[in-house]
Design an enzyme around this catalytic site. Structure first.
Site, PDB file in Angstrom:
ATOM      1  N   THR A 118      -0.599   5.961   9.697  1.00  0.00           N
ATOM      2  CA  THR A 118       1.345   5.595  10.199  1.00  0.00           C
ATOM      3  C   THR A 118       1.817   6.442   9.165  1.00  0.00           C
ATOM      4  OG1 THR A 118      -0.058   3.756   9.930  1.00  0.00           O
ATOM      5  CG2 THR A 118       1.935   4.079  10.186  1.00  0.00           C
ATOM      6  N   ALA A 119       1.889   6.477   8.049  1.00  0.00           N
ATOM      7  CA  ALA A 119       3.186   7.548   7.348  1.00  0.00           C
ATOM      8  C   ALA A 119       2.853   9.127   7.332  1.00  0.00           C
ATOM      9  CB  ALA A 119       2.738   6.997   5.730  1.00  0.00           C
ATOM     10  N   GLY A 133      -4.286   3.516  10.399  1.00  0.00           N
ATOM     11  CA  GLY A 133      -4.968   3.714   9.282  1.00  0.00           C
ATOM     12  C   GLY A 133      -4.000   3.448   8.473  1.00  0.00           C
ATOM     13  N   CYS A 134      -3.500   2.916   6.989  1.00  0.00           N
ATOM     14  CA  CYS A 134      -2.012   3.262   6.696  1.00  0.00           C
ATOM     15  C   CYS A 134      -1.849   4.584   5.687  1.00  0.00           C
ATOM     16  CB  CYS A 134      -2.202   2.676   5.174  1.00  0.00           C
ATOM     17  SG  CYS A 134      -3.689   2.768   3.689  1.00  0.00           S
ATOM     18  N   PHE A 135      -2.573   5.490   6.140  1.00  0.00           N
ATOM     19  CA  PHE A 135      -1.965   7.166   5.667  1.00  0.00           C
ATOM     20  C   PHE A 135      -2.000   7.903   6.700  1.00  0.00           C
ATOM     21  CE2 PHE A 135      -4.724   7.211   1.520  1.00  0.00           C
ATOM     22  CZ  PHE A 135      -3.868   7.221   0.875  1.00  0.00           C
TER      23      PHE A 135
END
Length: 350
Positions: free
Chosen positions: A156-157, A152-154
C-alpha cells in the site's frame, strides 16, 4: 430493527481484527454483528483486549458459516495467511460480501503464491473473482464488487508512492529500489524472539532480505499499470516502534522533469482522493504524522546529480495498511462516500 449493514470480523483477536472493531464502532452505516475467533471462542472479547471493556459486550463466536449467513451481510477476514484460502470461498458461496485482509487472494498466480507464502494456493476461480482493493488506483473495480482482496501494508505505502510515476511513463522500470521500515505490530500479536522488547528496543534490523512475500504483490500491481513485467529490489526493516511504515523508494526518471513537475503530477493523479496527501517541495513525511489514521503522506526529492527521484511514503500499517483500507473498500463496495466513518480519525500526535 436496524437498517445498518451487519459486519462480522473473523480473527477479531489479532491486531487487524481489533483495529476493525475500533474503526467500525464509529461507522454510521455499519453495526458489528459478530466477532469471531476460532482460538478464543466462548471468551469475552474484553478478556484479550481490556480496553474494550463495556464497549464491546459479549463473547467471541466460533466459525460457523450458516450462523454468519443469518447474522451478517459482510465478513472481514483478518486471519493468518493460509486460513482465508479455504474459508473465503465458502463465505462467497453463502452469498456474503467478503473483504480478505490476508494475502491469500492478492496474487493471481498460484505458483507464485506458493513460492513466496509457503502455503497451498486458493482455488483459482476465487482468486480470479477477488478484486485487488488498492482504493485510490482500482476503486472503480471495487465499486459494487462482492469479494475484495485487501492489499498488504508494505505494498500500500509503496504502490501509492510509485504508481502515478509508472502510469505517466516517467519511471525507469529497471531502476526501482524500495527500502521500507515497519513497526512491530506488522508481525501480529503472536510471540517470536525478534519481537521481544529486549530484542527490538534500541535495535534496527533488516529481515526477509530479497524474500519478503510482498515483493510479487508490488511487482504484479506495477506490471499491471506499466503493461509489462516489472522487477524491483525490495528490502524490509523492523524499527523499534509500534505502528507505522515508511517506504523510501529510489527510481531513475525517463526524460527530464523537475521536482515541481513531479509534485504537480502526483497532485493531479490523486485529486479528490482525500486519504493521499502530497507534500510541498522540501517537505517529507514521518510515520507519526499519520499515526492512527487512514492517510498516506508522500514527499519527494529529485537529485539532479544522479537523475534519481527519492519518494518517501508513510502510512499507519494497521489502519491504511489493513483495517482502514478494508473499510474504505467497504464504502466503495456499498456505494457510500469513500471517507465514511474514516475521516473523523485525524492522526494522533504526538
Amino acid at each position: 430493527m436496524s437498517n445498518k449493514l451487519r459486519a462480522a470480523i473473523i480473527g477479531a483477536t489479532g491486531y487487524g481484527g481489533v483495529e476493525l472493531i475500533r474503526l467500525l464502532l464509529a461507522h454510521p452505516n455499519v453495526e458489528i454483528s459478530q466477532v469471531i475467533s476460532s482460538s478464543s471462542a466462548g471468551t469475552p472479547i474484553a478478556d484479550g483486549y481490556p480496553h474494550l471493556n463495556e464497549i464491546m459486550v459479549g463473547t467471541l463466536d466460533g466459525i460457523d458459516v450458516e450462523q454468519m449467513k443469518q447474522k451478517s451481510d459482510v465478513v472481514f477476514l483478518a486471519t493468518p495467511h493460509g486460513v482465508a484460502a479455504a474459508l473465503a470461498p465458502k463465505l462467497v458461496d453463502a452469498g456474503l460480501k467478503v473483504i480478505d485482509i490476508s494475502g491469500d487472494f492478492r496474487l493471481k498466480s498460484g505458483e507464485v503464491y506458493e513460492k513466496w507464502y509457503k502455503h497451498k494456493p486458493a482455488d483459482p476461480a476465487y482468486v480470479e473473482k477477488a478484486v485487488y482493493g488498492l482504493s485510490e488506483v482500482f476503486g472503480e473495480e471495487v465499486r459494487g464488487a462482492e469479494f475484495i482482496s485487501n492489499p498488504g501494508c508494505f505494498p500500500t505505502a509503496t504502490l501509492l508512492g510509485l504508481i502515478p510515476l509508472v502510469n505517466k511513463g516517467w519511471a525507469d522500470l529497471s531502476s526501482i529500489i524500495i527500502d521500507a521500515k515497519t513497526g512491530v505490530s506488522g508481525a501480529g500479536r503472536g510471540l517470536s524472539l525478534t519481537h521481544h522488547y529486549s530484542e527490538i528496543n534500541e535495535n534496527f534490523l533488516a529481515y526477509k532480505v530479497n524474500k519478503h512475500q510482498h515483493t510479487p504483490e508490488i511487482e504484479q500491481a506495477l506490471g499491471r499499470i506499466a503493461g509489462e513485467d516489472v522487477v524491483v529490489t525490495f528490502t524490509t526493516h523492523l524499527a523499534p516502534m509500534t505502528r507505522g511504515i515508511l517506504s523510501t523508494i529510489y527510481v531513475k526518471l525517463n526524460g527530464t522533469h523537475t521536482e515541481d513537475e513531479v509534485i504537480e503530477m502526483y497532485r493531479q493523479y490523486y485529486e479528490g482522493r482525500r486519504f493521499v496527501r502530497i507534500r510541498a517541495q522540501g517537505k517529507w513525511p514521518a510515520t507519526k504524522e499519520v499515526w492512527g489514521s487512514n492517510y498516506c503522506d508522500i514527499g519527494f526529492s529529485l537529485d539532479e546529480r544522479t537523475g534519481r527521484l527519492t519518494i518517501v511514503s508513510v502510512i499507519d500499517n494497521v489502519v491504511k495498511g489493513a483495517a482502514g483500507q478494508a473499510i474504505q473498500n467497504l464504502n466503495l463496495m456499498m456505494g457510500w462516500e469513500e471517507t465514511t466513518g474514516l475521516a473523523i480519525f485525524t492522526p494522533v500526535y504526538p
